[in-house]
Design an enzyme around this catalytic site. Structure first.
Site, PDB file in Angstrom:
ATOM      1  CB  CYS A  67      -0.906  -0.004   1.230  1.00 28.77           C
ATOM      2  SG  CYS A  67      -1.812   1.527   1.471  1.00 28.77           S
ATOM      3  CE1 TYR A 198      -5.316   2.478  -5.041  1.00 28.49           C
ATOM      4  CE2 TYR A 198      -3.825   4.367  -5.028  1.00 28.49           C
ATOM      5  CZ  TYR A 198      -4.104   3.057  -4.678  1.00 28.49           C
ATOM      6  OH  TYR A 198      -3.181   2.326  -3.979  1.00 28.49           O
TER       7      TYR A 198
END
Length: 328
Positions: A67, A198
């Site tokens: 992440c 994203y």
């Protein structure tokens, strides 16, 4: 109606029903990705006026090597020398329907918190929590409850509230004289690059995807120009802004270029940014915290709406990261 418009319309309709989206609750009516707000925003402060004081051995930082939001907290923790003050828990890069899990630990349970899933700490803090469980987060080891999953504030607090526990030669990643500039640059990078990839990858309409794509590469071009004649984003000093950009850049060719359709250029085809990213990668605290295997396995094996086969690409070759950057 043109074929392109028809496709866009049908994708938008699917997104509004949540059927085409990787995260249905975080998809807008036009097919755009809308990141959920951070649920826990408690603060750990030097003087404890927040209700929680900076205290070595009390808090556990939970992260995933995959992440980028969590990666930045581990880089800052290492740069500042906070490893002995704040313990570290690492979750498996592969999530199941229950979210981040501690299957990398013996018995599948975090040895300090005693939990199998990070969701357990979330629900111990807010029994009614129904959102997406995220990393990084800081957990109070005494109560087992989440203090914060507010990733932008976590690293700023490491710099400003944990000063008493920094190593003697720790860099000042958030110097007072540069804070306004750091905040401005970091905000632009967040919207267009950190979160921009994203917005490309999780878009469920052509319109939303192309808008995010255009903003992403316009900002990368801007960064290419900004870094042409200076080593770091805010001049000649490494700051928080550089850490935030790095964790996206280091994942760009491995996952965002293909998996998220951010394919105008690879990072390796942007000469200034590629040299800048290698400069950081080869600096203490950066490269040794990167795990390309876990990064790729997480993205390609958990985003089933985007990559239903779960096949993880073998490339790209990471050896280029060791080539001298020529910056300095």
């Amino acid at each position: 109606m043109p074929e392109h418009a028809s496709s866009t319309q049908s994708q938008s309709e699917a997104a509004s029903q949540g059927g085409a989206a990787q995260f249905g609750r975080e998809t807008g009516t036009r097919g755009e990705f809308v990141r959920q707000a951070n649920r826990f925003t408690g603060r750990i402060t030097a003087d404890g006026t927040s209700g929680l004081a900076a205290e070595p051995g009390r808090y556990r930082l939970v992260w995933s090597r995959a992440c980028p939001w969590a990666h930045r907290s581990v880089i800052v923790r290492r740069l500042l020398g906070l490893e002995d003050a704040i313990s570290l828990a690492t979750v498996d890069p592969i999530r199941d329907e229950r979210g981040w899990r501690f299957t990398l630990d013996p018995g599948g349970r975090d040895p300090v918190l005693g939990i199998e899933f990070l969701a357990e700490a979330y629900h111990a803090t807010d029994p009614g929590f129904q959102g997406r469980v995220t990393v990084p987060c800081l957990v109070d080891e005494r109560s087992g409850q989440v203090v914060t999953n507010d990733y932008p504030q976590i690293t700023l607090d490491f710099s400003t509230q944990w000063k008493a526990f920094h190593r003697p030669d720790a860099p000042d990643l958030y110097p007072r004289d540069l804070r306004a500039e750091i905040d401005e640059v970091a905000d632009l990078v967040f919207h267009d690059v950190n979160n921009g990839v994203y917005k490309c990858g999780f878009a469920t309409s052509q319109e939303a995807y192309e808008a995010a794509y255009d903003r992403l590469f316009a900002r990368l071009d801007w960064l290419e120009d900004r870094l042409r004649d200076q080593r770091y984003l805010c001049g000649d000093r490494l700051t928080e802004a550089d850490v935030r950009l790095f964790t996206t850049l280091v994942r760009f060719d491995a996952v965002y270029h293909g998996h998220f359709k951010c394919n105008r250029n690879k990072l390796t085809e942007l000469p200034v940014l590629w040299a800048y990213a290698r400069d950081l990668y080869q600096s203490p605290g950066f490269g040794e915290t990167v795990d390309f295997d876990q990064i790729k396995r997480h993205y390609y094996a958990t985003h089933h709406k985007i990559n239903p086969t779960g096949v993880v690409p073998k490339g790209p070759d990471p050896s280029g990261w060791a080539v001298p950057s020529g910056r300095g």
